[in-house]
Design an enzyme around this catalytic site. Structure first.
Site: not given
Length: 339
Positions: A70-71, A115, A164, A223
């Site tokens: 997302k980032t 975020d 999330t 990740r």
């Protein structure tokens, strides 16, 4: 979060050690971003349309499990639109003055990335509504009967929110996002492409069979794939000649207690507790947490989603139940009632 989870190699949450690593591997263009095909196609259209109208792209909400990019996607949107990006998070904006300072410092066309946007408090949200809709900031000056409202005009900007827990966003806030996208877990083929791309950036020589093995154990999360790649690279440099082979990959990940499906010691402990201590369930969440020495939120948010995705765990109104596949994966004979 449980302290033990901070050390889990298969945790999809970001860690301090990931920050520099992730930034160096982060793609800068949408064409380099692997996976999420539908989202990329839609974003390309919306960004091109905004460019032709010479307007900022509409506010974007990205949601989904941690570690899916997302980032990274927020930075790519900024890069593709030629915008400056300012970064903050929901918990960091504690007072209305904090938000006012951020918004009044934005320039025309800037992107504000928030975020964990679901953690904004309600007072902050209410100030954000006119800022997102009318590009205006309402400030109350004074107190009591003499208080008055001052409206400040803001430059046109874009907010990109990441969360999330999209269900925790209020409806008024969610409705103010013009583009809402859910990031899904990646296919194994896409994870393999990410590993190959990042191994070249890191100057790591990795065999095709090893690439497939790392991808298989990465829980379909970029990740985690990046973190596993770094760990097998370390083993290859110390134990071999620096080349990541299938054998090196197996040895290193087995030493880290990550099995062929990406389950670690804690995942297996949760399943074994349900099977061995509670006859496969059903077992309540609080009881499971007490029996495994984990927090209820950690079990529910960090461990269960992947176990359910694999079909190893069912959540029922009566509690958690281990499936036949879970028994077989752990090498335990399932009871006749499951067969």
């Amino acid at each position: 979060m449980n302290q033990a989870d901070d050390n889990r190699i298969t945790s999809s949450q970001g860690k301090e050690e990931d920050k520099t690593f992730d930034v160096s591997l982060r793609p800068k263009k949408l064409s380099d971003y692997v996976g999420q095909k539908k989202i990329k196609e839609n974003l390309e259209i919306f960004m091109e349309a905004a460019r032709r109208r010479n307007e900022p792209i509409e506010h974007v909400l990205l949601y989904g499990p941690p570690g899916l990019g997302k980032t990274t996607l927020a930075h790519i949107i900024a890069s593709e639109t030629g915008s400056s990006i300012k970064i903050t998070s929901g918990p960091a904006i504690e007072k209305t003055g904090d938000l006012a300072a951020i918004l009044t410092n934005l320039q025309e066309g800037d992107i504000l990335f928030i975020d964990e946007i679901h953690r904004l408090n309600k007072t902050i949200e209410e100030i954000l509504y006119p800022a997102m809709e009318d590009y205006a900031l309402d400030i109350i000056i004074g107190k009591g009967p003499s208080a008055r409202t001052l409206r400040l005009e803001l430059p046109k900007f874009t907010i990109i929110g990441a969360t999330t827990k999209v269900g925790m966003l209020s409806h008024p806030l969610r409705d103010r996002f013009g583009n809402i996208y859910r990031l899904n877990f990646y296919e194994h083929e896409d994870i393999e492409k990410i590993i190959l791309r990042n191994s070249k950036i890191l100057n790591v020589t990795i065999e095709e069979t090893a690439t497939k093995e790392v991808a298989k154990r990465s829980r379909r999360t970029p990740r985690i794939a990046n973190r596993l790649l770094k760990r097998v690279r370390d083993f290859a440099e110390v134990k071999a000649d620096g080349i990541v082979t299938k054998n090196i990959c197996d040895d290193s990940l087995n030493a880290l207690e990550v099995d062929e499906l990406g389950l670690d010691e804690i995942d297996r402990r949760i399943l074994k507790t349900i099977i061995e201590k509670f006859d496969g369930g059903p077992i309540g969440l609080n009881t499971l947490a007490a029996a495994t020495f984990e927090e209820t939120d950690t079990i529910e948010e960090m461990y269960e989603p992947y176990l359910m995705q694999l079909g190893f765990l069912h959540r029922t109104p009566r509690g958690r139940i281990a499936t036949e596949d879970a028994y077989r994966h752990l090498g335990i004979d399932p009871p006749d009632t499951l067969i």
